[in-house]
Design a protein around this motif. Structure first.
Motif, PDB file in Angstrom:
ATOM      1  N   THR A   1       0.816  -1.254  -0.163  1.00  0.00           N
ATOM      2  CA  THR A   1      -0.083   0.057  -0.075  1.00  0.00           C
ATOM      3  C   THR A   1       0.990   1.079  -0.238  1.00  0.00           C
ATOM      4  O   THR A   1       0.594   2.153  -0.664  1.00  0.00           O
TER       5      THR A   1
ATOM      6  N   TYR B   1      -3.374  -3.364  -4.358  1.00  0.00           N
ATOM      7  CA  TYR B   1      -4.461  -3.645  -3.914  1.00  0.00           C
ATOM      8  C   TYR B   1      -5.343  -4.099  -5.270  1.00  0.00           C
ATOM      9  O   TYR B   1      -4.988  -3.463  -6.257  1.00  0.00           O
ATOM     10  N   PRO B   2      -6.139  -5.019  -5.216  1.00  0.00           N
ATOM     11  CA  PRO B   2      -6.744  -5.892  -4.055  1.00  0.00           C
ATOM     12  C   PRO B   2      -6.130  -7.079  -3.734  1.00  0.00           C
ATOM     13  O   PRO B   2      -6.635  -7.885  -3.209  1.00  0.00           O
TER      14      PRO B   2
ATOM     15  N   ILE C   1      -4.288  -9.879  -4.722  1.00  0.00           N
ATOM     16  CA  ILE C   1      -4.564 -10.892  -5.530  1.00  0.00           C
ATOM     17  C   ILE C   1      -3.685 -12.159  -5.165  1.00  0.00           C
ATOM     18  O   ILE C   1      -3.916 -13.322  -4.804  1.00  0.00           O
TER      19      ILE C   1
ATOM     20  N   ASN D   1      -4.152 -13.314  -1.705  1.00  0.00           N
ATOM     21  CA  ASN D   1      -5.375 -14.097  -1.618  1.00  0.00           C
ATOM     22  C   ASN D   1      -4.988 -15.561  -2.069  1.00  0.00           C
ATOM     23  O   ASN D   1      -5.373 -16.506  -1.481  1.00  0.00           O
TER      24      ASN D   1
END
Length: 190
Positions: A82, A93-94, A96, A99
């Motif tokens: 960020t 961001y987001p 990936i 995740n």
């Protein structure tokens, strides 16, 4: 001489009862030996390399240390991606990539933890079997005590019955002696 035979019969009866009690104790000890041997010498657990690894992963994955380290890594990951310049960010961001990493960790960690839980379930089952054996041993001891008590009560009842018969014989003898005395006294008076 008949008194001697009666005493011998009583002593022999007591010896028979003692033999019965010894036989019950011997039988109980033989039955318990198998149980005690199983409890004292449980089968050794031989772990494969994969089982040892799964236990370590499950132990670490379910600890506060893992949770804290994982949270710190995630916070550093998010903060770096960020706050860093656009060209230095490796997962903007987001997030990936983050995740994907989290999904892979969860996908790998879940079956490893399940393997460890299956092994723990097997240990619990063995503990349950040991508890059953302990309860069985206690039941055998109680049964043995009941048998001993039954023999002792039977002996006591027989002894009381024999004593009662002897008392009856003595009373009968006394009664005959009293009748003879009364008969002799009755002849004297005439």
């Amino acid at each position: 001489m008949s008194d001697r035979k009666e005493l011998d019969a009583i002593v022999e009866k007591n010896n028979d009862n003692i033999r019965k009690l010894h036989e019950i104790v011997k039988q109980t000890m033989e039955e318990e030996a198998l149980i005690v041997d199983r409890l004292v010498h449980p089968p050794k657990e031989v772990l494969s390399r994969g089982q040892r690894i799964s236990d370590r992963v499950a132990q670490f994955g379910g600890s506060w240390r893992f949770i804290i380290i994982f949270i710190v890594i995630l916070l550093v990951w998010i903060a770096f991606n960020t706050l860093a310049l656009k060209n230095e960010q490796f997962d903007p961001y987001p997030f990936i990539l983050m995740n994907l990493v989290l999904s892979c960790v969860a996908a790998l960690q879940a079956p490893i933890i399940m393997m460890s839980q299956n092994r723990q379930e097997e240990k619990d089952r063995m503990r349950g079997e040991n508890d059953y054996l302990v309860n069985l041993k206690a039941e055998l001891e109680i049964r043995s005590l009941h048998q001993k008590m039954d023999i002792l009560l039977e002996e006591q009842i027989k002894g009381l019955y024999d004593t009662q018969q002897q008392q009856y014989k003595l009373i009968k003898q006394l009664y005959h002696k009293v009748e003879k005395l009364e008969h002799k006294l009755g002849e004297r008076d005439v």
